[in-house]
Motif scaffolding. Structure first.
Motif, PDB file in Angstrom:
ATOM      1  N   ASP A 178       0.809  -1.214   0.000  1.00  0.00           N
ATOM      2  CA  ASP A 178       0.000   0.000   0.000  1.00  0.00           C
ATOM      3  C   ASP A 178       0.849   1.274   0.000  1.00  0.00           C
ATOM      4  OD1 ASP A 178      -2.726   0.717  -0.147  1.00  0.00           O
ATOM      5  OD2 ASP A 178      -2.663   1.466   1.903  1.00  0.00           O
ATOM      6  N   TYR A 179       1.971   1.248   0.713  1.00  0.00           N
ATOM      7  CA  TYR A 179       2.917   2.377   0.734  1.00  0.00           C
ATOM      8  C   TYR A 179       4.248   1.867   0.197  1.00  0.00           C
ATOM      9  CZ  TYR A 179      -0.536   4.736   3.630  1.00  0.00           C
ATOM     10  OH  TYR A 179      -1.693   5.304   4.099  1.00  0.00           O
ATOM     11  N   SER A 180       4.510   2.145  -1.084  1.00  0.00           N
ATOM     12  CA  SER A 180       5.649   1.524  -1.772  1.00  0.00           C
ATOM     13  C   SER A 180       6.820   2.476  -1.972  1.00  0.00           C
ATOM     14  CB  SER A 180       5.190   0.985  -3.132  1.00  0.00           C
ATOM     15  OG  SER A 180       4.082   0.135  -3.004  1.00  0.00           O
ATOM     16  N   HIS A 181       6.863   3.561  -1.208  1.00  0.00           N
ATOM     17  CA  HIS A 181       7.944   4.534  -1.379  1.00  0.00           C
ATOM     18  C   HIS A 181       9.311   3.949  -1.047  1.00  0.00           C
ATOM     19  CE1 HIS A 181       7.964   4.977   3.000  1.00  0.00           C
ATOM     20  NE2 HIS A 181       6.641   5.096   2.932  1.00  0.00           N
ATOM     21  N   TRP A 182       9.343   2.847  -0.307  1.00  0.00           N
ATOM     22  CA  TRP A 182      10.601   2.219   0.093  1.00  0.00           C
ATOM     23  C   TRP A 182      11.028   1.105  -0.865  1.00  0.00           C
ATOM     24  CZ3 TRP A 182      10.204  -2.984   1.688  1.00  0.00           C
ATOM     25  CH2 TRP A 182       8.888  -3.434   1.893  1.00  0.00           C
ATOM     26  N   MET A 211      11.340  -8.786  -8.310  1.00  0.00           N
ATOM     27  CA  MET A 211      10.359  -9.324  -7.371  1.00  0.00           C
ATOM     28  C   MET A 211       9.814 -10.671  -7.844  1.00  0.00           C
ATOM     29  SD  MET A 211       8.937  -8.268  -4.428  1.00  0.00           S
ATOM     30  CE  MET A 211       8.768  -6.483  -4.432  1.00  0.00           C
ATOM     31  N   LYS A 212       9.907 -11.682  -6.968  1.00  0.00           N
ATOM     32  CA  LYS A 212       9.447 -13.024  -7.302  1.00  0.00           C
ATOM     33  C   LYS A 212       8.017 -13.212  -6.818  1.00  0.00           C
ATOM     34  CE  LYS A 212      14.088 -15.043  -7.174  1.00  0.00           C
ATOM     35  NZ  LYS A 212      14.979 -16.023  -6.521  1.00  0.00           N
ATOM     36  N   THR A 213       7.099 -12.758  -7.627  1.00  0.00           N
ATOM     37  CA  THR A 213       5.680 -12.896  -7.343  1.00  0.00           C
ATOM     38  C   THR A 213       4.931 -12.959  -8.651  1.00  0.00           C
ATOM     39  OG1 THR A 213       3.797 -11.909  -6.181  1.00  0.00           O
ATOM     40  CG2 THR A 213       5.349 -10.392  -7.216  1.00  0.00           C
ATOM     41  N   GLU A 214       3.767 -13.562  -8.633  1.00  0.00           N
ATOM     42  CA  GLU A 214       2.966 -13.660  -9.855  1.00  0.00           C
ATOM     43  C   GLU A 214       2.202 -12.369 -10.127  1.00  0.00           C
ATOM     44  OE1 GLU A 214      -0.611 -16.533 -11.511  1.00  0.00           O
ATOM     45  OE2 GLU A 214       0.929 -17.392 -10.192  1.00  0.00           O
ATOM     46  N   LEU A 215       1.643 -11.778  -9.065  1.00  0.00           N
ATOM     47  CA  LEU A 215       0.869 -10.543  -9.171  1.00  0.00           C
ATOM     48  C   LEU A 215       1.499  -9.497  -8.264  1.00  0.00           C
ATOM     49  CD1 LEU A 215      -2.727 -12.084  -8.886  1.00  0.00           C
ATOM     50  CD2 LEU A 215      -1.343 -11.786 -10.945  1.00  0.00           C
ATOM     51  N   LEU A 216       1.845  -8.347  -8.818  1.00  0.00           N
ATOM     52  CA  LEU A 216       2.537  -7.299  -8.069  1.00  0.00           C
ATOM     53  C   LEU A 216       1.720  -6.015  -8.134  1.00  0.00           C
ATOM     54  CD1 LEU A 216       5.088  -6.322  -6.555  1.00  0.00           C
ATOM     55  CD2 LEU A 216       6.095  -5.794  -8.793  1.00  0.00           C
ATOM     56  N   TYR A 217       1.289  -5.541  -6.957  1.00  0.00           N
ATOM     57  CA  TYR A 217       0.507  -4.313  -6.876  1.00  0.00           C
ATOM     58  C   TYR A 217       1.244  -3.318  -5.979  1.00  0.00           C
ATOM     59  CZ  TYR A 217      -3.118  -7.563  -8.501  1.00  0.00           C
ATOM     60  OH  TYR A 217      -3.818  -8.506  -9.207  1.00  0.00           O
ATOM     61  N   LEU A 218       1.672  -2.202  -6.559  1.00  0.00           N
ATOM     62  CA  LEU A 218       2.461  -1.222  -5.829  1.00  0.00           C
ATOM     63  C   LEU A 218       1.756   0.127  -5.847  1.00  0.00           C
ATOM     64  CD1 LEU A 218       6.017  -2.092  -7.224  1.00  0.00           C
ATOM     65  CD2 LEU A 218       4.991  -2.867  -5.075  1.00  0.00           C
ATOM     66  N   SER A 219       1.266   0.557  -4.713  1.00  0.00           N
ATOM     67  CA  SER A 219       0.625   1.866  -4.583  1.00  0.00           C
ATOM     68  C   SER A 219       1.607   2.863  -3.978  1.00  0.00           C
ATOM     69  CB  SER A 219      -0.622   1.769  -3.692  1.00  0.00           C
ATOM     70  OG  SER A 219      -1.539   0.827  -4.197  1.00  0.00           O
ATOM     71  N   ARG A 220       1.446   4.131  -4.376  1.00  0.00           N
ATOM     72  CA  ARG A 220       2.221   5.242  -3.795  1.00  0.00           C
ATOM     73  C   ARG A 220       3.736   5.023  -3.924  1.00  0.00           C
ATOM     74  NH1 ARG A 220      -1.952   3.908  -0.307  1.00  0.00           N
ATOM     75  NH2 ARG A 220      -3.538   5.516   0.037  1.00  0.00           N
ATOM     76  N   THR A 221       4.205   4.707  -5.113  1.00  0.00           N
ATOM     77  CA  THR A 221       5.645   4.565  -5.321  1.00  0.00           C
ATOM     78  C   THR A 221       6.269   5.932  -5.584  1.00  0.00           C
ATOM     79  OG1 THR A 221       5.661   4.362  -7.735  1.00  0.00           O
ATOM     80  CG2 THR A 221       5.152   2.361  -6.477  1.00  0.00           C
ATOM     81  N   THR A 222       7.595   5.963  -5.664  1.00  0.00           N
ATOM     82  CA  THR A 222       8.311   7.191  -6.041  1.00  0.00           C
ATOM     83  C   THR A 222       8.738   7.146  -7.506  1.00  0.00           C
ATOM     84  OG1 THR A 222      10.405   6.222  -5.298  1.00  0.00           O
ATOM     85  CG2 THR A 222       9.168   7.530  -3.687  1.00  0.00           C
TER      86      THR A 222
END
Length: 438
Positions: free
Chosen positions: A283-287, A296-307
């Motif tokens: 939810d908070y992907s600034h880091w 990233m080793k995942t099938e589905l990647l959801y990144l909110s609030r990135t930089t």
């Protein structure tokens, strides 16, 4: 008329009619009946087959945040949720202030269990049976076995926001609530032939030892935990970051939602996790760094609030067009600026797809050597309707990736499966939240 004639001796009925009656019992009623003896517990366990139990369950969750709850819902009780809410037993002064002399412990409920047994069996149960069953939930204290009923809903962002009936029972314990909750989870799992489906944890509400205990009891010991949801405010104490790293390292669920908001300097290496993920929703992907997104080793990647910026998104698209294939199949990335999707699809020619051809891969392949197939498609969900504009990009090896933008800054990269003949697109609540807040 004798007292015995007033009793409905349910347990003396033939098996088939008895099970039909017991299937009408609510989960709380079934749990209370099962506690009267081992015999009644074995009866309660067999009213539905294992397959029926698993198919009939919708949710079996533990919430360890501002509330300490066990929540259950079943398909055979639609629009109903049963909640066991845990609280620390108040001291005597607090009880007097609440107008209560005492909270009855399980041990003092022997007479109540005896009444239940007598009601359905027509005879009294001996203390040894009650003592044996009492140890199953020893230390848990109940003010009442009648749940409080209220109408509730999960709000606008839920998949189903329609109202439902919530039945809440409050349970008190003198010990740390973690062990009592685990004790009841084990009892419910055994009784209903079901497994815990999800854990919601606010790690800042517990100390380091408690967090380790939670991970051990509710995550590492669970074989089929479907969802792990981690929340917490930004810690001012650097030692909290160490706790957070340990939690992330040891969680082994396939579906992970990280809702905490760490400091910008926080770092975690996902390569040290116990296993790869099917869903990673942050939810908070600034880091999260650009390099981590690529790896990233995942099938589905959801990144909110990135930089990330538009150029970063463009680089990912270009890498794929040059032959690179990431571990993930779908990536949603909320950028820190407005995304111009046309600038991410470089090429002299493109084919404008009509809405009826939007989902057909054969139409896209027939357009070769044109690589870019532009679309504009409304996506209709329970949250509303949103317009996604983008391109289906055909690579020289026949692979197709769908890139798009919605809500101005939410970018999508969907690498289409070669096994399917039709295009598929995913959606995420974050895009609708941005629209709601505009």
């Amino acid at each position: 008329m004798t007292t015995e004639n007033l009793c409905f001796q349910l347990l003396k009925l033939p098996v088939v009619p008895r099970n039909h009656v017991l299937k009408l019992f609510t989960p709380v009623e079934l749990i209370s009946l099962s506690l009267t003896s081992r015999h009644t517990k074995s009866i309660c366990k067999t009213i539905r087959g294992v397959y029926q139990c698993k198919k009939g369950m919708e949710t079996f969750d533990v919430r360890l945040n501002s509330n300490r709850d066990i929540r259950m819902s079943f398909k055979y009780f639609p629009k109903c949720e049963w909640v066991f809410h845990f609280e620390k037993e108040p001291n005597r002064k607090s009880l007097i202030e609440l107008g209560l002399d005492r909270i009855p412990s399980f041990e003092t409920l022997k007479q109540w269990l005896n009444r239940i047994w007598y009601m359905f069996r027509g005879k009294h149960v001996n203390d040894q049976k009650t003592d044996r069953m009492g140890k199953s939930l020893e230390g848990l204290k109940f003010l009442s076995w009648i749940p409080v009923e209220k109408t509730a809903s999960y709000g606008r962002g839920a998949i189903d926001s329609s109202p439902f009936k919530r039945h809440t029972m409050t349970i008190y314990s003198s010990d740390n609530v973690i062990l009592p909750i685990h004790k009841l989870v084990l009892y419910i799992s055994d009784l209903f032939n079901i497994e815990l489906t999800s854990l919601g944890l606010n790690y800042t509400k517990f100390n380091a030892d408690e967090n380790r205990m939670i991970m051990s009891l509710f995550v590492l010991s669970q074989k089929n935990l479907k969802l792990f949801q981690l929340t917490g405010i930004t810690p001012t104490d650097p030692s909290k970051n160490d706790i957070l790293i340990q939690i992330l390292k040891n969680q082994n669920t396939v579906n992970t939602r990280l809702l905490f908001n760490p400091s910008p300097k926080f770092f975690f290496d996902f390569n040290i996790c116990c296993q790869s993920f099917k869903v990673m929703d942050i939810d908070y992907s600034h880091w999260i760094s650009f390099k981590q997104i690529l790896e990233m080793k995942t099938e589905l990647l959801y990144l909110s609030r990135t930089t990330l910026l538009e150029n970063d998104f463009k680089v990912i698209v270009q890498k794929w067009r040059n032959g690179w294939t990431p571990h993930w199949k779908i990536a949603m990335i909320e950028l820190n600026e407005v995304l111009n999707i046309d600038s991410c699809a470089e090429g002299e020619d493109f084919f404008q797809l009509e809405n009826q051809h939007f989902v057909h891969k054969d139409v896209i392949r027939r357009n070769w050597p044109i690589e870019l197939n532009k679309f504009e498609q409304p996506l209709i969900t329970t949250w509303g309707t949103i317009i996604r504009t983008g391109y289906h990009i055909l690579r020289a090896d026949g692979m197709i990736a769908s890139i798009g933008v919605e809500s101005d800054r939410v970018g999508w990269i969907h690498i289409q499966s070669p096994k399917h003949t039709r295009i598929s697109l995913s959606n995420h609540l974050r895009s609708y939240e941005i629209l709601w807040n505009m």
